[in-house]
Design a protein around this motif. Structure first.
Motif, short mmCIF file in Angstrom:
data_model
loop_
_atom_site.label_atom_id
_atom_site.label_comp_id
_atom_site.label_asym_id
_atom_site.label_seq_id
_atom_site.Cartn_x
_atom_site.Cartn_y
_atom_site.Cartn_z
N VAL A 391 0.83 -1.20 0.00
CA VAL A 391 0.00 0.00 0.00
C VAL A 391 0.86 1.25 0.00
CG1 VAL A 391 -0.14 0.02 2.54
CG2 VAL A 391 -1.81 1.30 1.22
N GLY A 392 0.29 2.30 -0.54
CA GLY A 392 0.86 3.63 -0.32
C GLY A 392 1.41 4.28 -1.56
N ASP A 416 -2.08 -5.64 -4.06
CA ASP A 416 -1.61 -4.27 -4.20
C ASP A 416 -2.85 -3.41 -4.02
OD1 ASP A 416 -0.88 -1.77 -5.09
OD2 ASP A 416 -0.01 -2.45 -6.98
N THR A 417 -2.94 -2.77 -2.85
CA THR A 417 -4.20 -2.13 -2.47
C THR A 417 -4.13 -0.63 -2.72
OG1 THR A 417 -3.38 -1.84 -0.21
CG2 THR A 417 -4.63 -3.85 -0.67
N GLN A 420 -6.95 5.59 -0.04
CA GLN A 420 -6.45 6.89 0.44
C GLN A 420 -7.01 7.17 1.84
OE1 GLN A 420 -8.70 9.00 -2.77
NE2 GLN A 420 -6.68 9.79 -3.28
N THR A 421 -6.42 8.14 2.49
CA THR A 421 -6.99 8.60 3.76
C THR A 421 -8.48 8.86 3.57
OG1 THR A 421 -4.86 9.67 4.22
CG2 THR A 421 -6.74 10.35 5.57
N ASN A 527 4.83 11.91 -2.91
CA ASN A 527 4.68 10.70 -2.10
C ASN A 527 6.07 10.22 -1.72
OD1 ASN A 527 4.19 8.07 -1.19
ND2 ASN A 527 2.37 7.89 -2.47
#
Ligand code: PRX
Length: 653
Positions: A391-392, A416-417, A420-421, A527
């Motif tokens: 993630v991310g 693979d996720t 988002q917040t 990021n």
């Protein structure tokens, strides 16, 4: 690894193995397609069914979605629940002795907390919060290390309907103060400090500094004596240790049942403009997706030992440490330290010792550990693993394949996720028993998540073309607003040019199989190691320094961190050179660390007499991004007011 190149060039598809699919919750493409069809046929019925399946309601809801005041959507609005009851009480007494949390500290000390113990600790701490006057709707800031007590604090807030806002322990006093003041928190929960990688990190000192600089709303500070310290604050807030706060409190605390829409938490994240946004999440809808995705995407079962390496300071630590796994009643590992201490085998050693079966981490960690060589993980028995997640940020196929082969022994699916917040939970991710995997793609939207790729007018773009990633219908765990700023919420996520769609802020493309490939942010967000930072946030920090006149910040590709920060700075007076420039670089890096935190520290700072601007005064970031990568400026520079500056910033004069 010999065949890595051939695998990459083959663009191989990794189908779920029969062993995995046979025991998976959703075990075939047909089962997945049936869920997608159900959501399309009866959108509200689909979500209502899942909300009843995954959440225990104190008062059942009768209405599923209320879109009468879009985009301020309401889900399950007349239902009432308590999130802590869903994460703890409903597993009792059946799982009283089952380990909820295996806590491992930096120095390797391991503690097991059973569901009953978790209940008792949460109840005591919830009573302690009540004793300090905290009531439903009050905001509580949590500034703690990655330790089980952080989860206890979050659940204690949930138990009494207080709204928590967790601030990542790596954020500075200034960043902490901004968040405390934006939420107008009455109480702050912190620790004296903690150990990370053998080094001491001070937390309480940052709280003291924040309070000294003015946090008028804070009445009480509770400090966990994690390193045996004593509170030393000098502000007017009442101070006590965690032990004092819970002393004499009963291990029972009547849960406060809240409406489904009652905010569970506020979590700050970066956007295009200067100030981080307080993302507000609900109680009911949020929990539905948190629990559902843990079940579908991680396929969590009663016998799993699950480990998500994220810190509770980020959304991943909210949904995939505290709320989702506990809602399902599984056993999970919570780790205080870092992946490289005492050496680069730490993660794999922990997987072996705790027999971790489902492991979730970030591509930046995978890339960093991959660099250490296969011999490190090969020393450990990783046979307990059955599923891996990331993630991310986009994961590059090389890291994906390494993770799959070397860590997963070729047998573990990789989810693979993408999320988002703001989405609260996974939105696009492979369901591991059902979906063929292609390294680098987060594959297909989850059933019920109507994600698509559209142009600037909301029209679907052709296959393989890039466009805006949007979600066309609301979903239960979507953010409800930006704390204190409904207008900004509407403007940012539901812009006028897109007809009612949620705009994610990412660009993406869809391939001929409908698989989604995330291309990156469309806004000025970078990021860094999976952490979102606004370029303007860093720029604002830089220009707040008395010697800085102007600053522009861009991201530069980095092989471990994904992106690193490059700052172009104009100082007041003459452009520093030689030793003076070096000294100024250090000053400004320290300054940004103090203003925001170490994650925002620029890797590279360059000084110019000015910045490349159009005649109308707009900074040409496109050129700066090229310069940061060491590429000579390409494209149109004719609108530039001061072309000579490019040579200077390239370091050629
Ligand atoms: O750009 C996307 C990237 O991270 C952003 C969300 O960041 P944050 O709110 O901090 O949440 C991170 C943890 C959920 C997204 O807009 N991102 C997240 N997951 C992925 C990703 N990019 C590509 N692939 C992913 N799996």
């Amino acid at each position: 690894m010999d065949n890595l190149e051939s695998i990459l060039s083959e663009n191989r598809v990794f189908s779920p193995s029969p062993e995995f699919s046979d025991r998976a919750r959703i075990g075939s493409r047909a089962a997945f397609d049936a869920l997608v069809a159900e959501a399309e046929r009866d959108f509200e019925g689909f979500w209502a069914r899942l909300a009843r399946e995954f959440v225990t309601w104190d008062t059942p809801f009768t209405q599923t979605l209320d879109d009468s005041n879009a985009p301020f959507f309401k889900w399950f609005a007349d239902g009432r629940l308590n999130v802590s009851v869903n994460c703890i009480d409903r597993h009792l007494p059946a799982k009283a002795d089952k380990t909820a949390i295996i806590g491992e500290s930096d120095d390797g000390t391991v503690t097991h907390i059973s569901y009953q113990e978790l209940h008792d600790r949460v109840a005591k701490f919830a009573n302690a919060l009540k004793a300090q006057g905290i009531e439903k709707g009050d905001r509580v800031v949590i500034y703690l290390p990655m330790i089980p007590d952080a989860t206890v604090a979050m659940l204690a807030c949930a138990r009494i309907g207080a709204i928590h806002s967790v601030v990542f322990g790596g954020f500075s006093a200034e960043a902490l103060r901004d968040r405390i003041n934006d939420t107008e928190a009455k109480l702050v929960i912190t620790a004296d400090g903690n150990m990370r990688g053998g080094k001491k990190v001070t937390l309480k000192g940052q709280v003291d500094k924040a309070l000294e600089h003015g946090c008028p709303s804070v009445e009480t500070v509770i400090m966990l004596e994690h390193l045996g310290g004593v509170p030393t604050g000098t502000s007017s807030a009442k101070e006590m240790t965690w032990a004092e706060a819970v002393d004499g409190q009963p291990a029972e605390c009547e849960p406060v049942m809240v409406e489904a829409e009652h905010p569970l938490f506020i979590l700050y994240t970066s956007g295009s403009t200067g100030k981080p946004k307080g993302i507000v999440h609900s109680s009911g809808g949020y929990l539905v997706n948190a629990a559902m995705t843990c079940s579908w995407v991680f396929d969590l079962n009663d016998d799993d030992v699950y480990w998500c390496t994220a810190d509770v300071g980020w959304i991943t630590g909210h949904t995939y440490v505290t709320y989702g796994p506990l809602a399902l009643g599984v056993t999970q590992v919570v780790f205080e330290g870092v992946p490289t201490y005492p050496d680069g085998g730490r993660f794999w050693d922990m997987v072996e010792r705790h027999k971790v079966s489902v492991f979730y981490t970030a591509p930046t960690a995978i890339r960093a550990l991959m660099k250490l060589g296969d011999e490190v993980p090969n020393k450990y028995d990783l046979s307990s693993l059955r599923l891996l997640g990331t993630v991310g940020e986009p994961i590059n196929p090389e890291a994906w394949v390494w993770y799959h082969q070397v860590i997963g022994g070729g047998r573990c699916p990789i989810t693979d996720t993408w999320w988002q917040t703001e989405t609260g939970a996974h939105a696009i991710a492979p369901i591991p028993g059902a979906i063929d995997l292609v390294p680098g793609s987060c594959t297909l939207p989850l059933p019920g998540i109507m994600a698509d790729v559209v142009d600037d007018h909301g029209k679907k773009v052709p296959t393989e073309s890039g466009g805006n990633l949007v979600i066309k219908r609301p979903w239960p765990s979507m953010l409800r607003t930006i704390w204190g700023d409904d207008e900004r919420f509407k403007r940012t996520y539901f812009p006028d040019n897109l007809p009612g769609y949620y705009l994610a802020g990412d660009s993406a493309r869809r391939d001929q199989d409908g698989y989604i490939w995330i291309m990156g942010r469309i806004d000025d967000v970078i990021n860094v190691s999976g952490h979102r930072l606004g370029t303007m946030e860093v720029e604002s920090a830089l220009v707040a320094h008395p010697d800085v006149a102007e600053a522009a910040v861009v991201g530069r590709p980095h092989d471990v961190k994904g992106e690193s920060i490059v700052a172009f700075v104009v100082v007041k007076g003459d452009r520093p050179q030689g030793d003076a420039a070096e000294a100024m670089v250090k000053t400004l890096r320290d300054w940004v660390t103090e203003q925001i935190g170490p994650i925002a520290k620029p890797d590279d700072i360059r000084f110019g007499d000015n910045l490349p601007k159009t005649r109308s005064g707009k900074i040409m970031r496109r050129l700066l991004r090229g310069i940061a990568k060491g590429e000579p400026p390409e494209g149109d520079t004719s609108t530039l007011e001061n072309p000579a500056i490019l040579e200077q910033l390239m370091g050629n004069d």
